[in-house]
Design an enzyme around this catalytic site. Structure first.
Site, PDB file in Angstrom:
ATOM      1  CD  GLU A  25      -5.644   4.671  -0.921  1.00  0.00           C
ATOM      2  OE1 GLU A  25      -5.868   5.147   0.274  1.00  0.00           O
ATOM      3  OE2 GLU A  25      -6.654   3.864  -1.358  1.00  0.00           O
ATOM      4  CE1 TYR A  53      -3.710   2.805   0.946  1.00  0.00           C
ATOM      5  CE2 TYR A  53      -1.703   3.678   2.121  1.00  0.00           C
ATOM      6  CZ  TYR A  53      -2.820   3.696   1.486  1.00  0.00           C
ATOM      7  OH  TYR A  53      -3.648   5.046   1.769  1.00  0.00           O
TER       8      TYR A  53
END
Lengths: 290, 378
Positions: free
Chosen positions: B189, B101
């Site tokens: 993101e 992530y």
């Protein structure tokens, strides 16, 4: 005593000739605020509500020595107004402007701190020390001098609570609107610390709302550093998760941000949390008589 | 403003981040044709402004073009957390060795941007934050200097990357931050950011949220707005400088100030009712704007009573009253209206309303109780 502004405050208005700037300058002067100057680039020689207008903050500083500035400049120029104020050593800057991009406020906040100045707002109603100085856009007449410090993230909700206090015969030392943006210059903690140190403030009202974690941080601060009674109200118990507090906001606050969590944190810190603005005066009376 | 995955991927790619190139299909036919062009295994992914697509069945692997068509047939029209799927992204299947992530967002408490990374890629990051917060690496970014190369490297080492993967990873961190700044994002993101079997970095997903306050300097991003994903009334409201959020109740609310608007909704609930909306007419509301607010609220067929709560500061009571009177001339309002008016020029405002046959109270609790009662009686 009071905090941040009083009858000795010498106020500069940035954006004084604009619609909002000139309207609120007149209102502030009528309240008795000492407005010493205004700045509008190209406006030199004009005057608004008796205050001389200058082209630059540097000129206004040299000729009138203000110690507070209030900004009514549109969002895309407001960060520059903040820089101009602090680069000319204005120690306290109040930014009313709504809608400033976050990307502009992050470096502006860092710069203000580096210069050693204090910023209130943006997107805030300003602040008022009743009977002494109004540096903001709140209706002055609902306030009355007294022992209660008020700090809030909201504008009109602050008026609501102040009005209820005044009607109940409870005056305010200073009422401060810290603003509703994600990046603001002065937080709950800063104002709570000032009220704690102010001998004239006997009790504090803190008005928060959903989003972010400033109320939780304030709760921790109250537990450790505030001896005066605090009454709290959090708006937004019925609000759905907002669009601006997306995915990433949730991760920063570690799952906090709802009204329920903020209320629980404040209660755990000994704050008397009420469920409606009209219940604030009663809770304050209880606290003052204890 | 939220962007779709395919839009964010296009922007990331423009900033030098390698993304998994695919194409958008709005019909099963198109999905099949794209899969045929790409050849081999493809992934068909729902394009909606919400997370949890995988769990909801909105992401499917397809081994043949026919399977891609079937997947698109299933996914198009699907309801994912209240969002109807109107587009799917068809992208090549990827041989994944490791998933991570990586995100950039604002740390509100610190008033600084923050890089976040985790070796637990591909799962919802909120879940990791809640259950295993120690698995998330955070690095605050200096607002004046940006991300230092050492910070990007350090995150890579903390993720346990092999030394030969560090510089590639650090470049992605830098570019993701650059994208965040250049596009006025409040979130950029990549979840997951993957290392492929061949040892290459690839952004397998892309997510981006843009600061609404900054859209004035990004007309190209504004043009990416997906009107199907937004409530038409909310969008209409925003063009008039009004914040509006539709809710499920039957008491329409018109309030000045966001905090007071939330407190008004809470008051309605406290008195046993349910608010139909959040509405902040904004500072310095003109008569036109108040009339517009009236139109927004009355457009909702669920509304059985309207509660107007104004505390005048920057918004003057007489102006609001004038707006209410004007609106009543223009809009045919069939439901009872309860008005609460206090603050600047409130007395003049209440007088003006009385001349127009509307009684206004000064108490918010009283007004909320009256509105709940009126909605019940209606």
């Amino acid at each position: 005593m009071s905090i941040l502004v009083d009858r000795d405050s010498r106020v500069l208005v940035q954006g004084i000739t604009g619609r909002e700037g000139s309207f609120h300058t007149t209102q502030m002067v009528e309240y008795g605020t000492n407005i010493v100057a205004g700045v509008t680039p190209g406006g030199r020689g004009k005057s608004v509500a008796g205050a001389p207008v200058f082209d630059t903050v540097a000129e206004a500083m040299a000729e009138t020595q203000p110690n507070v500035s209030i900004i009514f400049v549109p969002a895309r120029f407001a960060p520059d107004a903040i820089y101009e104020a602090v680069d000319n050593d204005v120690p306290f800057v109040v930014c009313i402007t709504e809608g400033i991009p976050v990307a502009d406020m992050v470096p502006a906040y860092a710069h203000v701190r580096q210069r050693g100045s204090r910023l209130l707002g943006p997107n805030c109603p300003g602040l008022i020390t009743p009977g002494q100085a109004k540096v903001g856009i709140m209706p002055g007449f609902i306030h009355t001098p007294g022992p209660v410090g008020v700090v809030s993230r909201s504008g009109t909700l602050t008026y609501e609570v102040v009005d209820a206090l005044t009607r109940a015969g409870i005056g305010q030392s200073t009422a401060v609107g810290i603003g509703g943006d994600p990046v603001i210059g002065t937080s709950f903690i800063d104002v709570l610390g000032l009220f704690e140190a102010d001998p004239e403030t006997e009790a504090i009202v803190m008005i928060g709302e959903i989003g972010g974690s400033d109320e939780e941080l304030a709760a921790q601060f109250i537990q450790e550093h505030v001896t005066k009674p605090v009454v709290g109200f959090i708006a937004g118990r019925t609000a759905p998760p907002g669009k601006r507090m997306g995915h990433a906001g949730a991760i920063i606050s570690g799952g906090s941000g709802t009204a329920a969590e903020k209320m629980a944190a404040l209660e755990a810190a000994g704050v008397r949390v009420v469920d409606r603005p009209s219940a604030v005066p009663g809770a304050i009376k209880d606290a003052l008589h204890r | 403003m939220n962007l779709h995955e395919y839009q964010a991927a296009e922007i990331f790619s423009r900033h030098g981040i390698r993304t998994n190139a695919g194409k958008i299909a709005t019909t099963p036919d198109e999905a099949e044709a794209i899969a045929r062009d790409l050849g081999g295994i493809v992934v068909v992914k729902a394009q909606v402004h919400t997370g949890g697509r995988g769990k909801a069945g909105g992401v499917k692997l397809a081994r043949t073009p026919e399977a891609a068509r079937e997947a698109a047939e299933t996914i198009l029209g699907m309801d994912i957390r209240g969002h109807i799927v109107r587009k799917v992204l068809v992208a090549p299947g990827v041989d994944i060795a490791r998933e991570f992530y990586l995100g950039v967002t604002l740390d509100r408490a610190r008033r600084q941007n923050v890089i976040m990374a985790s070796a637990e890629g591909g799962v919802e990051i909120e879940e990791v934050a809640r259950e295993r917060p120690e698995r998330i690496i955070r690095a605050l970014v200096d607002p004046m200097l940006g991300v230092h190369p050492w910070q990007a490297r350090q995150i890579g080492f903390e993720l346990g990357l092999d030394p030969d993967k560090i510089s590639g990873f650090a470049a992605i961190v830098q570019r993701l931050y650059d994208t965040y700044i250049a596009e006025d994002a409040t979130l950029t993101e990549i979840n997951p950011l993957v290392l492929t079997g061949a040892g290459e970095w690839l952004a397998l997903d892309a997510k981006m949220t843009i600061d609404d306050n900054a859209l004035f300097r990004h007309p190209d991003l504004e043009a990416m707005r997906d009107l199907d994903e937004e409530n038409a009334t909310e969008l209409d409201a925003r063009h008039s400088g009004i914040s509006f959020v539709k809710l499920e109740g039957d008491i329409g609310c018109i309030v000045n100030g966001a905090g007071l608007a939330m407190a008004t909704m809470d008051a309605v609930k406290l008195h046993g009712g349910e608010p139909a909306n959040f509405l902040d007419v904004g500072g310095g509301a003109s008569a036109d704007q108040v009339a517009k607010a009236f139109g927004l609220v009355t457009a909702d067929p669920n509304v059985r009573a309207i509660l107007i709560n104004i505390f005048g500061g920057i918004t003057r009571g007489d102006i609001v009253a004038q707006g209410i009177a004007e609106a009543l001339d223009r809009v045919n309002v069939q439901v009872p209206i309860v008005v609460r008016l206090s603050g600047t020029n409130a007395e003049e405002g209440r007088k003006l309303l009385a001349e127009n046959g509307l009684a206004a109270t000064t108490s918010m609790d009283e007004a909320a109780a009256q509105a709940v009662q009126a909605a019940r009686a209606a």
